[in-house]
Design a protein around this motif. Structure first.
Motif, PDB file in Angstrom:
ATOM      1  N   SER A  27      11.698   4.605  13.468  1.00 14.21           N
ATOM      2  CA  SER A  27      13.413   4.170  14.313  1.00 14.21           C
ATOM      3  C   SER A  27      13.827   5.329  15.730  1.00 14.21           C
ATOM      4  O   SER A  27      13.213   6.524  15.345  1.00 14.21           O
ATOM      5  CB  SER A  27      13.800   4.314  13.186  1.00 14.21           C
ATOM      6  N   GLY A  28      14.286   5.264  16.525  1.00 16.66           N
ATOM      7  CA  GLY A  28      14.432   5.889  17.649  1.00 16.66           C
ATOM      8  C   GLY A  28      15.871   6.155  18.399  1.00 16.66           C
ATOM      9  O   GLY A  28      16.565   5.572  18.917  1.00 16.66           O
ATOM     10  N   ASN A  29      15.581   6.926  19.340  1.00 15.53           N
ATOM     11  CA  ASN A  29      16.825   7.002  20.101  1.00 15.53           C
ATOM     12  C   ASN A  29      17.504   8.140  19.655  1.00 15.53           C
ATOM     13  O   ASN A  29      18.828   7.508  20.308  1.00 15.53           O
ATOM     14  CB  ASN A  29      16.846   5.671  21.016  1.00 15.53           C
ATOM     15  N   TRP A  30      17.167   8.405  18.480  1.00 11.94           N
ATOM     16  CA  TRP A  30      18.482   9.623  18.329  1.00 11.94           C
ATOM     17  C   TRP A  30      18.673  10.992  18.658  1.00 11.94           C
ATOM     18  O   TRP A  30      18.008  11.856  19.231  1.00 11.94           O
ATOM     19  CB  TRP A  30      18.005   9.751  16.323  1.00 11.94           C
ATOM     20  N   ALA A  31      19.752  11.513  18.494  1.00  9.80           N
ATOM     21  CA  ALA A  31      20.206  12.729  19.384  1.00  9.80           C
ATOM     22  C   ALA A  31      20.080  13.850  18.249  1.00  9.80           C
ATOM     23  O   ALA A  31      20.979  14.250  17.847  1.00  9.80           O
ATOM     24  CB  ALA A  31      21.048  12.683  20.080  1.00  9.80           C
ATOM     25  N   GLU A  68      10.572   9.416  26.102  1.00  5.62           N
ATOM     26  CA  GLU A  68       9.780   9.995  27.362  1.00  5.62           C
ATOM     27  C   GLU A  68      10.838  10.761  28.165  1.00  5.62           C
ATOM     28  O   GLU A  68      10.143  11.327  28.864  1.00  5.62           O
ATOM     29  CB  GLU A  68       9.416   8.216  28.246  1.00  5.62           C
ATOM     30  N   ASP A  69      11.973  10.889  27.777  1.00  5.03           N
ATOM     31  CA  ASP A  69      12.563  11.758  28.845  1.00  5.03           C
ATOM     32  C   ASP A  69      13.297  12.975  28.087  1.00  5.03           C
ATOM     33  O   ASP A  69      14.165  13.943  28.536  1.00  5.03           O
ATOM     34  CB  ASP A  69      14.249  11.297  29.236  1.00  5.03           C
ATOM     35  N   GLN A  70      12.045  12.746  26.926  1.00  4.13           N
ATOM     36  CA  GLN A  70      12.493  14.426  25.778  1.00  4.13           C
ATOM     37  C   GLN A  70      13.865  14.913  25.215  1.00  4.13           C
ATOM     38  O   GLN A  70      13.751  16.195  24.889  1.00  4.13           O
ATOM     39  CB  GLN A  70      11.900  15.456  26.822  1.00  4.13           C
ATOM     40  N   ARG A  71      14.819  13.486  25.517  1.00  5.58           N
ATOM     41  CA  ARG A  71      16.044  14.226  25.104  1.00  5.58           C
ATOM     42  C   ARG A  71      16.021  13.603  24.121  1.00  5.58           C
ATOM     43  O   ARG A  71      17.730  14.117  23.642  1.00  5.58           O
ATOM     44  CB  ARG A  71      17.348  13.907  26.841  1.00  5.58           C
ATOM     45  N   ARG A  72      16.013  12.996  22.953  1.00  7.43           N
ATOM     46  CA  ARG A  72      15.938  12.285  22.466  1.00  7.43           C
ATOM     47  C   ARG A  72      14.702  12.302  21.266  1.00  7.43           C
ATOM     48  O   ARG A  72      13.761  12.659  21.345  1.00  7.43           O
ATOM     49  CB  ARG A  72      16.800  10.741  22.309  1.00  7.43           C
ATOM     50  N   ILE A  73      14.856  11.874  19.967  1.00  8.11           N
ATOM     51  CA  ILE A  73      14.006  11.730  19.113  1.00  8.11           C
ATOM     52  C   ILE A  73      13.554  10.190  18.534  1.00  8.11           C
ATOM     53  O   ILE A  73      14.539   9.172  17.970  1.00  8.11           O
ATOM     54  CB  ILE A  73      14.365  12.853  18.342  1.00  8.11           C
ATOM     55  N   ILE A  74      12.399  10.123  18.102  1.00  4.61           N
ATOM     56  CA  ILE A  74      12.231   8.492  17.227  1.00  4.61           C
ATOM     57  C   ILE A  74      11.156   9.190  16.331  1.00  4.61           C
ATOM     58  O   ILE A  74       9.977  10.296  15.668  1.00  4.61           O
ATOM     59  CB  ILE A  74      10.792   8.163  18.439  1.00  4.61           C
ATOM     60  N   PHE A  75      11.730   9.304  14.728  1.00  8.94           N
ATOM     61  CA  PHE A  75      10.706   9.522  13.252  1.00  8.94           C
ATOM     62  C   PHE A  75      10.191   7.818  13.348  1.00  8.94           C
ATOM     63  O   PHE A  75      10.545   6.847  13.279  1.00  8.94           O
ATOM     64  CB  PHE A  75      11.427   8.786  12.744  1.00  8.94           C
ATOM     65  N   ALA A  76       9.198   8.243  12.595  1.00 11.02           N
ATOM     66  CA  ALA A  76       7.650   7.588  11.494  1.00 11.02           C
ATOM     67  C   ALA A  76       8.296   7.740  10.761  1.00 11.02           C
ATOM     68  O   ALA A  76       8.630   8.614   9.953  1.00 11.02           O
ATOM     69  CB  ALA A  76       6.775   7.689  12.559  1.00 11.02           C
TER      70      ALA A  76
END
Length: 113
Positions: A27-31, A68-76
């Motif tokens: 789950s990702g794209n979290w700030a 990819e843009d290094q600004r957000r986080i994806i969690f496994a």
């Protein structure tokens, strides 16, 4: 500090979550900050449709990485344990970051819905 993470993630928003394989999900794209991401590893992630609704998915966070843009986080994470809880407080716009030691005081589990 150890934290659990609650995110608003509509079940239809496939870009924000997907199955990696077996019981593993992403789950990702979290700030969130790297500090928060590190504090969440080994703890829980919960995905909710709305702030006042019980989570529809979640599990134990295994790792994280930058988008990819290094600004957000994806969690496994691994699907594990009861994730159908409702977080009562601590919400910002799309998330609640909750100290593990106080979380039980601020959520309702299956038996209390």
């Amino acid at each position: 500090m150890s934290v659990n993470l609650h995110f608003i993630c509509d079940v239809r928003q496939k870009p924000h979550w997907f199955r990696i394989g077996g019981n593993e999900y992403s789950s990702g794209n979290w700030a969130v900050s790297e500090e928060t991401a590190n504090a969440a590893v080994g703890n829980r992630i919960y995905l909710h449709d709305k702030q006042d609704k019980a989570a529809w998915h979640g599990g134990k966070i295994k790792s994280w990485q930058h988008t990819e843009d290094q600004r957000r986080i994806i969690f496994a994470y691994e699907l594990a344990g009861d994730f159908r809880v409702r977080q009562l407080s601590g919400w910002g716009q799309e998330k609640a970051i909750v100290d593990v030691s106080t979380e039980m005081d601020n959520q309702i589990g299956n038996a209390q819905r």
